[in-house]
Design an enzyme around this catalytic site. Structure first.
Site, PDB file in Angstrom:
ATOM      1  N   GLN A  83      14.702 -25.655  14.518  1.00 46.52           N
ATOM      2  CA  GLN A  83      14.746 -24.302  13.722  1.00 46.52           C
ATOM      3  C   GLN A  83      13.412 -23.996  13.110  1.00 46.52           C
ATOM      4  O   GLN A  83      13.198 -24.718  12.169  1.00 46.52           O
ATOM      5  CB  GLN A  83      16.073 -24.215  12.849  1.00 46.52           C
TER       6      GLN A  83
ATOM      7  N   ASP B 201      13.896 -23.405  23.754  1.00 48.74           N
ATOM      8  CA  ASP B 201      13.421 -22.549  23.025  1.00 48.74           C
ATOM      9  C   ASP B 201      12.084 -21.749  23.779  1.00 48.74           C
ATOM     10  O   ASP B 201      11.996 -20.507  23.449  1.00 48.74           O
ATOM     11  CB  ASP B 201      12.827 -23.018  21.565  1.00 48.74           C
TER      12      ASP B 201
ATOM     13  N   LYS C 285      24.493 -21.455  16.484  1.00 44.23           N
ATOM     14  CA  LYS C 285      24.117 -21.967  17.757  1.00 44.23           C
ATOM     15  C   LYS C 285      25.273 -23.200  17.838  1.00 44.23           C
ATOM     16  O   LYS C 285      25.623 -23.394  19.227  1.00 44.23           O
ATOM     17  CB  LYS C 285      22.737 -22.593  17.640  1.00 44.23           C
TER      18      LYS C 285
HETATM   19  N1  GUN Z   1      13.718 -18.732  14.085  1.00 43.41           N
HETATM   20  C1  GUN Z   1      13.754 -17.668  14.469  1.00 43.41           C
HETATM   21  N2  GUN Z   1      14.132 -17.444  15.691  1.00 43.41           N
HETATM   22  C2  GUN Z   1      13.961 -18.828  16.172  1.00 43.41           C
HETATM   23  C3  GUN Z   1      14.152 -19.132  17.410  1.00 43.41           C
HETATM   24  O1  GUN Z   1      14.616 -18.551  18.312  1.00 43.41           O
HETATM   25  N3  GUN Z   1      14.278 -20.490  17.621  1.00 43.41           N
HETATM   26  C4  GUN Z   1      13.896 -21.376  16.671  1.00 43.41           C
HETATM   27  N4  GUN Z   1      13.815 -22.430  16.950  1.00 43.41           N
HETATM   28  N5  GUN Z   1      13.569 -20.802  15.393  1.00 43.41           N
HETATM   29  C5  GUN Z   1      13.872 -19.664  15.244  1.00 43.41           C
END
Ligand code: GUN
Length: 297
Positions: A98, A121, A54
């Site tokens: 995350q 998100d 990311k």
């Molecule tokens: N863990 C797995 N997929 C995601 C996501 O799209 N966003 C976040 N913040 N954590 C995740």
């Protein structure tokens, strides 16, 4: 192989190219630099990889990004304080914590603390609620990526039967809502299946578009798929592979080789939905920066 491959990497590159141009414009004409804060707690190897990807994706297209890393035993209070600090930080337009978080931290509490207007998100209840009623909001990145993949691949969703396998808050529930909306490029008839669904293959065989988001390696086999269906594989599962250097390989929720013999189009793993998830995060972050500056469209 009969199926066309839906190339998520290529579609993601096209969208990221458009975003890079938009960011350049925002910088040169409005002096705006979109900013994302990524919060990582603990040492979950998959989370570490995702967070690295990311940050790199932000850097590659000109989004400012910063990472806040905490040990697994960080207190909930310290984490909530960091989120509040980022809420008040003007150079940050998006906050991503995350998931999963360690068990002693209440995930809902953390997500609820992120300002909805920085929730790139799309996990905050305000954004989820708006998504359900078809209002403008941040849409969760993986289901948003799935929707964009279908649109870019020319799949006609109008009136089609979409079967979603998996009812998670991150993928199954939001993707079902998105495709159900009374909107252009949606209007699907949606069935959501899960671990308690009776005679799952009988349901999945009705799908014009089958979305697998279960988290179980290669669970969807050819006998569960209708001839000519479009298959979207959201799964990313690590399975042991002594022949690989890492000792594991990534497989989806779909048994790719046999399903590809039968369906019309299919996403590979990796290289399907994955690159789209990060792309929609970048997209949401740029949208957030634009919204804050009062720029529409
Ligand atoms: N863990 C797995 N997929 C995601 C996501 O799209 N966003 C976040 N913040 N954590 C995740």
């Amino acid at each position: 192989m009969k199926a066309a491959i839906i190339d998520g990497k290529k579609i993601a590159e096209t969208i990221r190219g458009e975003l890079a141009e938009e960011i350049e414009d925002l910088k040169s004409k409005r002096n705006i630099i979109p900013g994302l804060a990524v919060v990582l707690v603990g040492e979950n190897p998959a989370s570490q990889v995702y967070v690295r990807m990311k940050n790199k994706a932000c850097h590659d297209i000109g989004i400012y990004s910063e990472q806040q890393t905490y040990p697994a035993d960080v207190s909930e209070e310290e984490l909530l304080n960091k989120v509040k600090e980022l809420n008040a930080d003007d150079k940050i337009h998006g906050i991503l914590v995350q998931l999963p978080l360690p068990k002693h931290i209440n995930e809902f509490k953390v997500i609820n603390t992120i300002l909805p207007e920085k929730d790139v998100d799309g996990f905050h209840p305000v954004n989820i609620g708006k998504l359900m009623i078809g209002e403008d909001c941040f849409k969760p990145c993986t289901p948003y990526g799935v929707h964009k993949l279908l649109i870019h691949s020319g799949v006609d969703l109008n009136g089609s039967h979409v079967v979603v396998v998996g009812r998670s808050n991150i993928v199954g529930k939001p993707v079902a809502n998105m495709l159900l909306q009374k909107e252009k490029d949606a209007n699907a008839t949606v069935t959501v299946c899960h671990s308690r669904t009776r005679d799952l293959p009988a349901v999945t065989r009705q799908a014009d578009v089958l979305i697998a988001a279960i988290g179980r390696p290669e669970m969807i086999t050819a006998d569960m798929v209708k001839e000519g269906a479009v298959v979207i594989d959201v799964g990313v599962n690590r399975v042991d592979d002594p022949s690989s250097e890492k000792g594991y390989k990534l497989v989806g929720d779909v048994k790719f080789d046999e399903v590809a013999e039968k369906c019309r189009a299919i996403t590979p793993v990796p290289g399907g939905v994955g690159p789209m998830t990060i792309t929609m995060l970048l997209y949401n972050t740029v949208q957030s920066a634009k919204k804050k500056a009062g720029i529409t469209g």
